[in-house]
Design an enzyme around this catalytic site. Structure first.
Site, PDB file in Angstrom:
ATOM      1  N   LYS A 130     -10.007  47.043   1.710  1.00 13.12           N
ATOM      2  CA  LYS A 130      -9.700  46.295   2.941  1.00 13.12           C
ATOM      3  C   LYS A 130     -10.408  47.003   4.084  1.00 13.12           C
ATOM      4  O   LYS A 130     -10.682  48.195   3.998  1.00 13.12           O
ATOM      5  CB  LYS A 130      -8.184  46.297   3.196  1.00 13.12           C
ATOM      6  CG  LYS A 130      -7.714  45.204   4.111  1.00 13.12           C
ATOM      7  CD  LYS A 130      -7.442  43.905   3.372  1.00 13.12           C
ATOM      8  CE  LYS A 130      -7.130  42.782   4.340  1.00 13.12           C
ATOM      9  NZ  LYS A 130      -6.721  41.555   3.647  1.00 13.12           N
ATOM     10  N   ASP A 170     -10.085  37.821   7.049  1.00 17.23           N
ATOM     11  CA  ASP A 170      -8.633  38.026   7.158  1.00 17.23           C
ATOM     12  C   ASP A 170      -8.297  37.641   8.607  1.00 17.23           C
ATOM     13  O   ASP A 170      -9.060  36.890   9.225  1.00 17.23           O
ATOM     14  CB  ASP A 170      -8.261  39.486   6.837  1.00 17.23           C
ATOM     15  CG  ASP A 170      -6.750  39.701   6.688  1.00 17.23           C
ATOM     16  OD1 ASP A 170      -6.185  39.259   5.684  1.00 17.23           O
ATOM     17  OD2 ASP A 170      -6.127  40.288   7.596  1.00 17.23           O
TER      18      ASP A 170
HETATM   19  P1  NDP Z   1      -5.369  33.859  11.084  1.00 17.17           P
HETATM   20  O1  NDP Z   1      -6.026  34.804  12.023  1.00 17.17           O
HETATM   21  O2  NDP Z   1      -6.033  32.584  10.722  1.00 17.17           O
HETATM   22  O3  NDP Z   1      -3.892  33.493  11.599  1.00 17.17           O
HETATM   23  C1  NDP Z   1      -2.939  34.462  11.842  1.00 17.17           C
HETATM   24  C2  NDP Z   1      -1.692  33.804  12.403  1.00 17.17           C
HETATM   25  O4  NDP Z   1      -0.655  34.789  12.494  1.00 17.17           O
HETATM   26  C3  NDP Z   1      -1.872  33.256  13.809  1.00 17.17           C
HETATM   27  O5  NDP Z   1      -1.015  32.167  13.967  1.00 17.17           O
HETATM   28  C4  NDP Z   1      -1.445  34.432  14.674  1.00 17.17           C
HETATM   29  O6  NDP Z   1      -1.014  34.089  15.976  1.00 17.17           O
HETATM   30  C5  NDP Z   1      -0.284  34.966  13.874  1.00 17.17           C
HETATM   31  N1  NDP Z   1      -0.091  36.391  14.153  1.00 17.17           N
HETATM   32  C6  NDP Z   1      -1.006  37.384  14.034  1.00 17.17           C
HETATM   33  N2  NDP Z   1      -0.475  38.564  14.401  1.00 17.17           N
HETATM   34  C7  NDP Z   1       0.796  38.294  14.735  1.00 17.17           C
HETATM   35  C8  NDP Z   1       1.872  39.086  15.197  1.00 17.17           C
HETATM   36  N3  NDP Z   1       1.718  40.414  15.385  1.00 17.17           N
HETATM   37  N4  NDP Z   1       3.067  38.472  15.447  1.00 17.17           N
HETATM   38  C9  NDP Z   1       3.214  37.138  15.262  1.00 17.17           C
HETATM   39  N5  NDP Z   1       2.228  36.341  14.829  1.00 17.17           N
HETATM   40  C10 NDP Z   1       1.055  36.903  14.577  1.00 17.17           C
HETATM   41  O7  NDP Z   1      -5.070  34.738   9.769  1.00 17.17           O
HETATM   42  P2  NDP Z   1      -4.775  34.252   8.289  1.00 17.17           P
HETATM   43  O8  NDP Z   1      -4.019  32.971   8.317  1.00 17.17           O
HETATM   44  O9  NDP Z   1      -6.032  34.330   7.526  1.00 17.17           O
HETATM   45  O10 NDP Z   1      -3.835  35.434   7.754  1.00 17.17           O
HETATM   46  C11 NDP Z   1      -2.409  35.405   7.862  1.00 17.17           C
HETATM   47  C12 NDP Z   1      -1.800  36.380   6.887  1.00 17.17           C
HETATM   48  O11 NDP Z   1      -2.200  36.029   5.547  1.00 17.17           O
HETATM   49  C13 NDP Z   1      -2.213  37.848   7.045  1.00 17.17           C
HETATM   50  O12 NDP Z   1      -1.135  38.668   6.657  1.00 17.17           O
HETATM   51  C14 NDP Z   1      -3.349  37.993   6.033  1.00 17.17           C
HETATM   52  O13 NDP Z   1      -3.540  39.339   5.635  1.00 17.17           O
HETATM   53  C15 NDP Z   1      -2.786  37.155   4.903  1.00 17.17           C
HETATM   54  N6  NDP Z   1      -3.779  36.702   3.930  1.00 17.17           N
HETATM   55  C16 NDP Z   1      -4.848  35.944   4.322  1.00 17.17           C
HETATM   56  C17 NDP Z   1      -5.755  35.510   3.391  1.00 17.17           C
HETATM   57  C18 NDP Z   1      -6.855  34.579   3.735  1.00 17.17           C
HETATM   58  O14 NDP Z   1      -7.497  34.069   2.817  1.00 17.17           O
HETATM   59  N7  NDP Z   1      -7.100  34.287   5.003  1.00 17.17           N
HETATM   60  C19 NDP Z   1      -5.667  35.944   1.972  1.00 17.17           C
HETATM   61  C20 NDP Z   1      -4.435  36.646   1.658  1.00 17.17           C
HETATM   62  C21 NDP Z   1      -3.564  37.036   2.617  1.00 17.17           C
HETATM   63  P3  NDP Z   1      -2.013  34.226  17.237  1.00 17.17           P
HETATM   64  O15 NDP Z   1      -2.920  33.048  17.153  1.00 17.17           O
HETATM   65  O16 NDP Z   1      -1.119  34.238  18.419  1.00 17.17           O
HETATM   66  O17 NDP Z   1      -2.735  35.538  17.067  1.00 17.17           O
END
Ligand code: NDP
Length: 451
Positions: A130, A170
């Site tokens: 990562k 991510d």
């Molecule tokens: P995105 O950047 O597309 O979306 C992240 C979302 O989470 C946004 O809505 C964001 O809100 C919110 N968020 C981020 N930080 C916080 C926080 N501290 N408190 C509350 N809300 C928060 O990321 P992904 O959808 O790709 O990833 C989401 C999760 O899934 C992560 O844990 C990632 O590691 C995991 N994941 C992702 C994969 C992928 O293929 N993308 C694969 C496997 C796991 P805001 O817009 O306000 O920042």
């Protein structure tokens, strides 16, 4: 004669704590895995003698570097970048890059550790890694993001390669950022290889990669419900997040007959008792990803919905919860509330969204609880399929990939059944995922001897 180091769990964790001061997320991730692995290896002397868990919980290497870039006003900005290469026993290091101000070494070490087990569960030959930076893409212009990505790759390129380490996206890293980084990698090395996944379709990307994590988490949920003779039809579902994983998870729930009533971002959550339809999800995707808007704007667009500033959605009564935002967003008290309100299943789209107290609540309540390393493995699985397509210089059809994703999620579910079934028939998915992932990596490490 050498005496094997057969320590108990508290002594093991004391060592992990001591060696990783000020790294709470990493220690938490190791603790969660160690709780299950210690009982599994109790009578397996070889794993103890070879210190397998101790070795997996020590990254192969952590590369840390400075990233300088110029903002649009000509100011020099300095960020920190990392790549954590945790374990490559079963394949090249593989795992996403995260750009977010909360990124630090502890967060990336926890994610790389978790990734090692997750990748093993997919059945594909991928090790765990990562990386990322404390760069905050919010409020930056596209040109600033491009300059940052190019500077980041100017250092990262020497540590990665199609057979060495293959990063992906991510939080904060989507197709656009992958494009900028791939362009810079190609410019520096002159090589067009599958060194990153999540690429655009025009230059080696795979169909269904954007959808795979969210869809996969819902496929895993459907497998769990089927095991209990149930399905998603008519179930009320609470989803957190509004990014890639959350919106695709919500989409698949609706397609399978469920009703999604919440989405959130770091500002708060929206509650739409009428249900967040496919059309509304499309609006959220456009608004959050393309317009970089806030989820609170949803209530102006759709009457009947309410916005709850600074809150998480876990108090909204539901049958199913899908935490899809970030780590430690669902705490012990939230878990108690969900159980009290009748929630029967939780499938984690995010990585480690539930804290250790919450995990213990779900386990004690014996609800269907799928940890991220099993439930969200669909994303990295399709990344693995993207690597295969790049190596073969070909592109599979969408229908082929959809079927492969379904099969992989079912395979992970079966692995959890194998190692997680309790004497009374209850399935402990956390235990099942931890042991199945560990065993594959551990057995490969045993074959290599002490390296
Ligand atoms: P995105 O950047 O597309 O979306 C992240 C979302 O989470 C946004 O809505 C964001 O809100 C919110 N968020 C981020 N930080 C916080 C926080 N501290 N408190 C509350 N809300 C928060 O990321 P992904 O959808 O790709 O990833 C989401 C999760 O899934 C992560 O844990 C990632 O590691 C995991 N994941 C992702 C994969 C992928 O293929 N993308 C694969 C496997 C796991 P805001 O817009 O306000 O920042």
């Amino acid at each position: 004669m050498a005496v094997s180091d057969h320590v108990d769990l508290p002594t093991f964790m004391e060592g992990v704590n001591k060696r990783n001061p000020h790294q709470p997320e990493f220690v938490q991730a190791v603790q969660e895995v160690a709780e299950d692995i210690f009982s599994f290896i109790e009578d397996k002397e070889e794993y103890h003698a070879q210190q397998i868990l101790r070795r997996i919980a020590e990254p192969d290497r952590v590369v840390s570097f400075r990233v300088c870039w110029e903002d649009d006003n000509g100011n020099v900005r300095v960020q920190r970048g990392w790549r954590v290469q945790n374990n490559n026993a079963i394949g090249p290091y593989k795992g996403g890059l995260r750009f977010h101000p909360s990124v630090n070494e502890s967060v990336l070490k926890f994610l790389a550790f978790e990734q090692t087990f997750k990748n093993a569960l997919t059945g594909l030959p991928m090790g765990g890694g990562k990386g990322g930076s404390n760069f905050n893409p919010k409020g930056k212009s596209v040109r600033e993001i491009m300059r940052f990505c190019q500077s980041f790759m100017t250092e990262l390129y020497r540590h990665i390669g199609a057979d060495v380490d293959v990063p992906a996206g991510d939080i904060g890293v989507g197709a656009r950022e992958i494009g900028f980084m791939f362009g810079q990698y190609k410019r520096i090395t002159g090589h067009f290889t599958g060194v990153l996944t999540g690429k655009g379709l025009e230059y080696g990307g795979s169909l269904i990669r954007p959808e795979a994590t969210g869809y996969g988490a819902v496929y895993f949920l459907a497998n769990m419900l089927r095991e209990r003779g149930q399905d998603l039809q008519g179930k009320t579902v609470v989803v957190s997040g509004s990014g890639n994983v959350a919106t695709h998870a919500a989409e698949k729930v609706v397609q399978l007959g469920g009703k999604v009533v919440t989405l959130s971002d770091s500002g708060g959550f929206i509650h739409d008792p009428d249900g967040i339809t496919l059309e509304k999800i499309q609006w959220v995707k456009q608004h959050k990803t393309h317009r970089r808007g806030r989820i609170e704007d949803y209530v102006a667009e759709y009457t009947g919905a309410t916005y709850h500033e600074g809150k998480t959605p876990w108090g909204v009564p539901c049958d199913v919860a899908l935490p899809c935002a970030t780590q430690n967003e669902l705490l012990g008290e939230d878990a108690k509330l969900l159980v009290k309100n009748g929630c029967i299943a939780v499938s984690e789209g995010a990585n480690m969204p539930t804290d250790l107290a919450g995990v213990h609540v779900f386990k004690a309540a014996r609800i269907l609880y799928a940890p991220g390393k099993a439930a969200n493995a669909g994303g990295v699985a399709v990344s693995g399929l993207e690597m295969s397509q790049n190596s073969e210089r070909r592109a599979w059809k969408e229908s082929e990939l959809q079927q492969m994703l379904l099969d992989i999620m079912e395979g992970i579910h079966n692995s959890c059944l194998t190692y997680g079934r309790q004497p009374d028939g209850h399935i402990d998915y956390v235990k099942g995922a931890n042991i199945a992932g560990f065993k594959k990596v551990a057995d490969a490490m045993l074959a290599f001897g002490v390296v």
